[in-house]
Scaffold this motif. Structure first.
Motif, PDB file in Angstrom:
ATOM      1  N   ASN A  54      -9.710   5.538   5.203  1.00  0.00           N
ATOM      2  CA  ASN A  54      -9.616   6.490   4.100  1.00  0.00           C
ATOM      3  C   ASN A  54      -8.177   7.020   3.954  1.00  0.00           C
ATOM      4  N   PRO A  55      -7.467   6.614   2.852  1.00  0.00           N
ATOM      5  CA  PRO A  55      -6.062   7.019   2.710  1.00  0.00           C
ATOM      6  C   PRO A  55      -5.880   8.540   2.750  1.00  0.00           C
ATOM      7  N   LEU A  56      -6.912   9.301   2.319  1.00  0.00           N
ATOM      8  CA  LEU A  56      -6.783  10.766   2.330  1.00  0.00           C
ATOM      9  C   LEU A  56      -6.834  11.337   3.744  1.00  0.00           C
ATOM     10  N   GLN A  57      -7.182  10.495   4.698  1.00  0.00           N
ATOM     11  CA  GLN A  57      -7.240  10.992   6.078  1.00  0.00           C
ATOM     12  C   GLN A  57      -6.083  10.458   6.922  1.00  0.00           C
ATOM     13  N   ARG A  58      -5.171   9.723   6.269  1.00  0.00           N
ATOM     14  CA  ARG A  58      -4.118   9.072   7.059  1.00  0.00           C
ATOM     15  C   ARG A  58      -3.139  10.065   7.669  1.00  0.00           C
ATOM     16  N   GLN A  59      -2.746  11.101   6.894  1.00  0.00           N
ATOM     17  CA  GLN A  59      -1.777  12.089   7.415  1.00  0.00           C
ATOM     18  C   GLN A  59      -2.531  13.328   7.865  1.00  0.00           C
ATOM     19  N   ASP A  60      -2.043  13.945   8.961  1.00  0.00           N
ATOM     20  CA  ASP A  60      -2.686  15.179   9.434  1.00  0.00           C
ATOM     21  C   ASP A  60      -2.672  16.244   8.346  1.00  0.00           C
ATOM     22  N   MET A  69       0.872  -1.179   0.000  1.00  0.00           N
ATOM     23  CA  MET A  69       0.000   0.000   0.000  1.00  0.00           C
ATOM     24  C   MET A  69       0.901   1.218   0.000  1.00  0.00           C
ATOM     25  N   MET A  70       0.940   1.932  -1.116  1.00  0.00           N
ATOM     26  CA  MET A  70       1.846   3.057  -1.282  1.00  0.00           C
ATOM     27  C   MET A  70       3.262   2.559  -0.907  1.00  0.00           C
TER      28      MET A  70
END
Ligand code: HEM
Length: 503
Positions: A218-224, A75-76
């Motif tokens: 949700n991958p778009l919410q993984r990093q602050d 994953m990435m």
């Protein structure tokens, strides 16, 4: 010119990615662990685009069917494999080299700091050592009263809906009860979540748990940083909830520390509001613990108390709700469980229940274990392998992320004949030893297993027996649709109907 530059850049990145992971890929090939086609940088992420929390279990079943019980996955930038193979699960859970959690657990640190669930190395080891006595038999015995009183409130509130027709989603009902229980046992305070669900701390716990579940998927919410860009309001709300929870926990810790010091200075026991000796909370054990002779700071204690609050309410909620659901749809098992409860606890619903009585509810224990097999509250867990490690005869390269598929291993027909059927007898004493302990790991296993396992089992027996003493559970409402949302939930609710038991 512009296109050429882009082409050169992409080729360079492609070669860099290939060279960087050449050893990794070769080792996985040598270990015979295969998986779906991986693309540079993004790995298998495109495969996930059409998947939702609803379908991710099916995707994992398809991958297992195609590639076997160990599936290589990327994953990435995170590379590794998923496993539903009990031999591999045993090797991972039994080894001291594979106890480090993977990056996903980092999502929890806003709230839990570096508490037991996420910490690693020496810190984890020392904390685990001092926290273990907090779950001693004697301390749990005192908690049984809390389990009983809070379940009684749950039952009392449900009577208004006990018409045999109303569909009740058990998740939110059990959630408020579990929150009351964990707050009173972990911190020694009553938050009255069931009676005052709008209390700010209760709202914050609910909001933070829901947001973390969303972030997990949700991958778009993984990093602050990404979250700030795409979901600024959700991030602000999460931060507000976390700071609200921290100030609540801090104030409880400060107050308990002061009281404890006063009681030690005066050599007098701590008393509760009605003048009786006060029950120890998990927090009190931490307040009296030392590491290398030094007491834990308020910050240290807060991360552990917050960890109990997080790990100790959604998990039991999920299991209580799914067990009620299964009993509602399996009337024979419900009748057997009810008969046992009547035999052991008697017909006086107001008499306090003891730890010994809960221990005697053997059939109910089989029911709960079978429910945790079909619907494990923690359906998967992650590890990070820091160095080349031989696991179940396969040499796994350093820097691998591993996902242990508890949900899938527990539905494997090779280990559980008729895996989709609810058969509590699988766990009966007569069939002891038939179940492979690494095919069935709802509480994980080995050094990093669930420290709250006995606590959880007592709580679940208490709440479910209370439900069955008061109500007949009926198969009303939509069937469950299990979804992976940090813990196991159902997108359709976990529905039952209830009617009062007359006896
Ligand atoms: C049905 C209820 C529960 C289930 C199914 C469950 C399951 C689990 C699992 C699978 C793990 C391993 C997680 C991992 O490796 O990432 C775990 C760890 C943990 N659980 Fe539970 N749990 C339950 C209830 C509780 C309760 C009630 C508490 C506390 C009161 C608790 C406290 C913890 C803690 C602190 C850890 C981290 C242990 C460590 O890493 O040393 N759990 N739990």
């Amino acid at each position: 010119m512009y296109l050429e530059l882009v082409a050169i850049l992409l080729t360079t990145l492609f070669v860099w990615d290939y060279l960087r992971f050449r050893r990794h890929n070769k080792m996985y090939a040598a270990a015979g662990i295969r998986g779906p086609t991986c693309y540079p940088f993004v790995g298998n992420a495109p495969m996930m685009i059409n998947e939702s929390p609803k379908t991710v279990f099916d995707l994992q079943f398809r991958l297992i069917a195609q590639y076997g019980k160990n599936v290589k996955i990327q994953m990435m930038g995170e590379r590794g494999f998923m496993t539903a193979d009990p031999k591999m699960i045993e090797a991972i859970m039994s080894s001291q080299q594979t106890i480090q959690k993977n990056n996903l657990y980092g999502l929890l640190t806003n709230w839990l700091g570096d508490g037991l669930l996420v910490s690693k190395g020496q810190k984890w080891f020392r904390r685990r050592k001092i926290i273990t006595p907090a779950f001693h038999f004697k301390i749990l015995e005192d908690f049984v009263e809390v389990f009983d009183q809070q379940s009684a409130i749950m039952a009392q509130q449900l009577h208004a809906k006990a018409d045999g027709k109303t569909v009740i989603n058990m998740f939110p009902v059990a959630c408020l009860c579990a929150m009351d229980i964990i707050a009173e046992t972990a911190m020694g305070v009553k938050i009255n979540a069931q009676l005052q669900p709008d209390f700010p701390y209760v709202q914050s716990v609910k909001n933070a748990s829901a947001t973390l579940a969303e972030r997990f998927m949700n991958p778009l919410q993984r990093q602050d940083a990404l979250m700030r860009l795409f979901y600024p309001k959700v991030l602000d709300k999460l931060n507000d909830s976390v700071s609200n929870m921290h100030s609540f926990t801090n104030s409880v810790i400060t107050e308990r520390r002061d009281l404890l010091q006063k009681s030690l200075a005066g050599n007098a026991p701590l008393l509760n509001d009605v003048g009786q000796k006060r029950r120890m909370a998990l927090l009190d054990v931490l307040l009296q613990s030392t590491i290398d002779g030094a007491p834990l700071s308020n910050e240290d204690i807060r991360e552990e108390v917050d960890t109990f609050m997080f790990e100790g309410h959604d998990t039991t909620t999920s299991s209580i709700a799914f067990t009620c659901y299964l009993l509602a749809r399996n009337p024979e098992a419900q009748a057997l469980a009810f008969q046992e409860i009547r035999d052991v606890l008697g017909d006086d619903k107001s008499a306090p229940v003891t730890m010994q009585q809960l221990g005697e509810l053997k059939y109910l224990e089989c029911v709960i274990k079978e429910s945790l097999r079909l619907f494990p509250s923690v359906p998967l867990i992650g590890r990070h392998i820091t160095q080349d490690t031989m696991l179940a005869g396969k040499l796994i390269p350093a820097h691998s992320d591993v996902v242990i598929l508890i949900y899938h291993a527990q539905r494997d027909p090779e280990y559980f004949p008729e895996p989709e059927k609810f058969l509590p007898e699988r766990f009966s004493m007569e069939r002891k030893g038939e179940i492979n302990p690494f095919a069935y790991t709802p509480f994980s296993a080995g050094a990093r297993n669930c420290i709250g396992q006995k606590f959880a089992m007592l709580e679940m027996k208490s709440t479910i027996s209370k439900m069955l003493r008061h109500f007949e559970l009926l198969p009303l409402g939509e069937e469950v649709q299990p979804v992976l949302n940090l813990i196991l939930r159902s997108s359709t609710g976990i529905n039952v109907g209830i009617k009062p038991r007359v006896y």
